[in-house]
Scaffold this motif. Structure first.
Motif, mmCIF file in Angstrom:
data_model
loop_
_atom_site.group_PDB
_atom_site.id
_atom_site.type_symbol
_atom_site.label_atom_id
_atom_site.label_comp_id
_atom_site.label_asym_id
_atom_site.label_seq_id
_atom_site.Cartn_x
_atom_site.Cartn_y
_atom_site.Cartn_z
ATOM 1 N N SER A 66 0.823 -1.211 0.000
ATOM 2 C CA SER A 66 0.000 0.000 0.000
ATOM 3 C C SER A 66 0.853 1.256 0.000
ATOM 4 O O SER A 66 0.437 2.302 -0.504
ATOM 5 C CB SER A 66 -0.933 0.002 1.216
ATOM 6 N N ILE A 78 -20.210 4.667 -5.107
ATOM 7 C CA ILE A 78 -19.514 3.795 -4.162
ATOM 8 C C ILE A 78 -19.840 4.185 -2.720
ATOM 9 O O ILE A 78 -20.063 3.327 -1.853
ATOM 10 C CB ILE A 78 -17.990 3.852 -4.406
ATOM 11 N N ILE A 116 -12.309 0.174 0.394
ATOM 12 C CA ILE A 116 -12.641 -0.813 -0.642
ATOM 13 C C ILE A 116 -11.890 -0.494 -1.933
ATOM 14 O O ILE A 116 -11.323 -1.382 -2.591
ATOM 15 C CB ILE A 116 -14.162 -0.843 -0.886
ATOM 16 N N ALA A 117 -11.878 0.784 -2.289
ATOM 17 C CA ALA A 117 -11.193 1.192 -3.518
ATOM 18 C C ALA A 117 -9.696 0.913 -3.428
ATOM 19 O O ALA A 117 -9.079 0.426 -4.383
ATOM 20 C CB ALA A 117 -11.447 2.676 -3.774
ATOM 21 N N ALA A 135 -8.188 -1.345 -1.498
ATOM 22 C CA ALA A 135 -7.965 -2.797 -1.484
ATOM 23 C C ALA A 135 -7.973 -3.349 -2.907
ATOM 24 O O ALA A 135 -7.143 -4.189 -3.277
ATOM 25 C CB ALA A 135 -9.026 -3.490 -0.630
ATOM 26 N N TYR A 136 -8.890 -2.852 -3.722
ATOM 27 C CA TYR A 136 -8.970 -3.318 -5.105
ATOM 28 C C TYR A 136 -7.731 -2.881 -5.896
ATOM 29 O O TYR A 136 -7.141 -3.663 -6.642
ATOM 30 C CB TYR A 136 -10.234 -2.788 -5.774
ATOM 31 N N CYS A 137 -7.340 -1.635 -5.712
ATOM 32 C CA CYS A 137 -6.173 -1.120 -6.438
ATOM 33 C C CYS A 137 -4.893 -1.847 -6.046
ATOM 34 O O CYS A 137 -3.983 -2.016 -6.860
ATOM 35 C CB CYS A 137 -6.009 0.376 -6.177
ATOM 36 N N SER A 138 -4.804 -2.280 -4.793
ATOM 37 C CA SER A 138 -3.590 -2.943 -4.316
ATOM 38 C C SER A 138 -3.488 -4.377 -4.815
ATOM 39 O O SER A 138 -2.421 -4.991 -4.754
ATOM 40 C CB SER A 138 -3.541 -2.930 -2.788
ATOM 41 N N GLY A 139 -4.629 -4.946 -5.295
ATOM 42 C CA GLY A 139 -4.637 -6.331 -5.747
ATOM 43 C C GLY A 139 -4.931 -7.328 -4.653
ATOM 44 O O GLY A 139 -5.009 -8.524 -4.894
ATOM 45 N N HIS A 140 -5.096 -6.872 -3.431
ATOM 46 C CA HIS A 140 -5.371 -7.764 -2.299
ATOM 47 C C HIS A 140 -6.838 -7.627 -1.900
ATOM 48 O O HIS A 140 -7.168 -7.063 -0.854
ATOM 49 C CB HIS A 140 -4.465 -7.414 -1.114
ATOM 50 N N HIS A 141 -7.736 -8.140 -2.724
ATOM 51 C CA HIS A 141 -9.152 -7.940 -2.445
ATOM 52 C C HIS A 141 -9.959 -9.229 -2.498
ATOM 53 O O HIS A 141 -11.131 -9.244 -2.098
ATOM 54 C CB HIS A 141 -9.747 -6.947 -3.455
ATOM 55 N N LYS A 142 -9.348 -10.324 -2.960
ATOM 56 C CA LYS A 142 -10.095 -11.571 -3.076
ATOM 57 C C LYS A 142 -9.695 -12.603 -2.021
ATOM 58 O O LYS A 142 -10.532 -13.276 -1.453
ATOM 59 C CB LYS A 142 -9.892 -12.177 -4.473
#
Length: 581
Positions: free
Chosen positions: A509, A534, A548-549, A551-558
């Motif tokens: 991050s 959003i 949330i935004a 987490a998605y941008c960092s690639g660690h969201h799934k």
């Protein structure tokens, strides 16, 4: 030997020495002072050990003070040195300290000495012309490092020399600058007659030395340097040599090829330099070097200056000195009596990691410790290098090893220096002598089996006054090598664990935050409606919407957060500390 002021026994009574860090020497100390623009070279017959070098620092900021031992050790007759060879010595053992102690026991009647300026400022060396200073300053050099300060006059005045200093200390300019200035002063530069040969253990180091020497040119065509190495067409090199050359830099095997083809005219040769002499021995080039030296000795009537530069002094170097160098050779040793033989300002870390978990651990360590900086990852085999370079979890990476074509390897180094990718995975042979100043992290997938390899690997970081980190993976099978390195190199590894998943995400991050700072605010209006959607989806909770935004941008969201062993780094394990009452 006491530090500061004290006495040292040289065989014919006590000899006083004065540490440069303690200020000027007392009146009547035998040193001749430099009072103007004349040379600092001051011969004298008094047996005083001259002043030592200072510690390293950022260019232009002066050098940090340390309590280094005197840099110059007056040399003795090589023929008088003890011919017996201790049974415990191997060819690769670093016998530098023993070598100097042995030289000190020989009776010394007289020797030439030098005053080393108190700092590395160019003005302290009047032999370096203003135009050279300007060229160097334009390329970011503001002063000389200690090895360069201490070697300048011995090399400049034609003495044979053995120089030892830690890796990343600037040894190339330590011989390159005084050689070029000497030939320039003598009016020999540009006559296309071979004056100096520089032998390097690898092609990469040979190219790097050439690039550094080219920085000393006052104009592009002032003198000619040719680099010779294997893996490329020899005919182009033959044509260059036959047209005439002032200096050539090469690897031993290709130099031998040219000698056997009689492509090299040694008649005007003045100097020969062995760069990274210890690595030449380690890579099996001892016979090549001996053959080259014998060939020069046969073909050149006048004695050729020989300079050996190395991070360690193996017994072989001592043997070369006895056989080929003048009896009054000089020794510049900035690593004498140092317990820590590795590069200064390197933090040595070790992480226990099972073999099967190393790629996962490496990927997270690259994020946590590497971030946006350049990193070199060392492997022992080409297979390991290819495996790491092709794995989907290792991002922004390129590979370099001996099976890769030479032109591709040179292109890879160029791209890495320019910051086109962040992680270079390399084998030892392909990376010897790499000088990339802004490498902040070195990772070793397993501890090497010998200390010299560790010293040279870790020396790829903390160069030119910077600090760096070296992380070594180990497991129960190779732990003994880690212990051996600690003992031989004089370092203590700090044991660390593989970063926990939440730590890795936080580290990634930080890079994301830097990227967000590059967003052009004139583009924000395009996302106004999307931002409102959003926020509405999260019941007006702006902070949650932003999380949330991100987490998605960092690639660690799934993926779901998992635990990781603090001991071995293995996933889905929890470390428990048992404390008795």
């Amino acid at each position: 030997m006491k530090r500061g002021g004290g006495e040292i026994q040289f065989g014919r009574g006590p000899v006083k020495f004065f540490n440069q860090n303690k200020g000027t020497a007392p009146e009547g100390d035998g040193f001749q002072r430099n009072t103007g623009g004349t040379s600092n070279y001051q011969p004298k017959s008094e047996s005083f050990v001259p002043r030592g070098g200072q510690g390293r620092g950022q260019r232009g900021s002066g050098f940090r003070q340390n309590e280094s031992q005197p840099a110059y050790v007056p040399s003795s007759s090589a023929a008088n040195l003890d011919e017996s060879r201790p049974v415990a010595y191997n060819d690769t053992d670093d016998v530098g300290d023993q070598f100097l102690d042995e030289a000190q026991k020989v009776n010394i009647t007289s020797f030439a000495d030098y005053i080393v300026p108190d700092d590395g400022e160019f003005l302290s060396f009047p032999e370096i012309p203003k135009l050279t200073v300007k060229c160097l300053q334009n390329k970011g050099f503001k002063s000389l490092f200690p090895i360069q300060q201490n070697c300048f006059y011995p090399v400049y005045h034609g003495h044979d020399l053995i120089a030892r200093d830690l890796t990343g200390s600037g040894k190339t300019f330590a011989f390159g600058l005084p050689l070029v200035e000497r030939f320039r002063k003598q009016g020999q530069m540009g006559n296309n007659k071979l004056k100096a040969i520089i032998l390097a253990p690898t092609r990469e180091l040979a190219v790097q030395v050439t690039n550094e020497l080219n920085k000393l040119k006052h104009r592009d065509n002032e003198f000619k340097i040719v680099t010779v190495y294997g893996g490329v067409n020899i005919d182009d090199q033959v044509r260059e040599l036959r047209r005439g050359v002032d200096i050539f830099v090469g690897t031993t095997g290709r130099v031998l090829d040219h000698i056997e083809r009689q492509n090299i005219d040694f008649s005007n040769l003045k100097a020969l330099v062995l760069d990274e002499a210890d690595i030449m021995l380690k890579l099996g080039f001892k016979e090549d070097v001996d053959h080259i030296l014998r060939s020069i000795k046969k073909q050149v009537a006048k004695k050729v200056q020989i300079c050996l530069f190395s991070a360690t002094i193996p017994y072989w170097v001592k043997s070369l000195a006895r056989e080929y160098m003048r009896t009054d050779f000089k020794v510049v040793d900035l690593a004498k009596d140092l317990k820590n033989k590795t590069a200064r300002d390197v933090q040595h870390l070790a992480v226990e990691c099972p073999y099967y978990n190393r790629i996962s651990a490496l990927a997270d360590i690259l994020i946590f410790y590497g971030g946006a900086t350049k990193t070199i990852v060392f492997t022992s085999t080409k297979v390991d290098a290819n495996q790491l370079g092709q794995h989907e979890r290792i991002k922004d990476v390129e590979v370099m090893h001996g099976d890769i074509a030479q032109n591709q390897r040179e292109s890879t180094i160029k791209r890495f220096k320019e910051g086109k990718f962040k992680v270079l995975v390399a084998t030892d042979v392909a990376s010897r002598g790499l000088d990339i100043k802004d490498v902040d992290l070195v990772i070793q997938i397993e501890p090497p089996k010998d200390t010299e390899t560790y010293i040279h690997r870790s020396g790829r970081t903390a160069r030119a006054g910077r600090s760096g980190v070296c992380i070594t993976f180990f497991n129960k099978k190779n732990y003994e090598f880690l212990q051996r390195i600690e003992q031989s190199a004089g370092i203590n590894f700090k044991r660390i664990g593989v970063p926990q998943p939440d730590d890795v995400i936080k580290a990634s991050s930080r890079t994301l935050i830097k990227s967000l700072q590059e967003v052009n605010h004139d583009m924000l209006y395009i996302f106004e409606d999307l931002a409102k959607i959003i926020i509405d989806q999260n019941d007006g909770d702006v902070e949650k919407a932003l999380q949330i935004a991100l987490a998605y941008c960092s690639g660690h969201h799934k993926e779901k957060m998992t635990s990781r062993s603090l001991i071995s780094g293995q996933d889905n394990l929890i470390s428990v500390e048992m404390v008795g009452q």
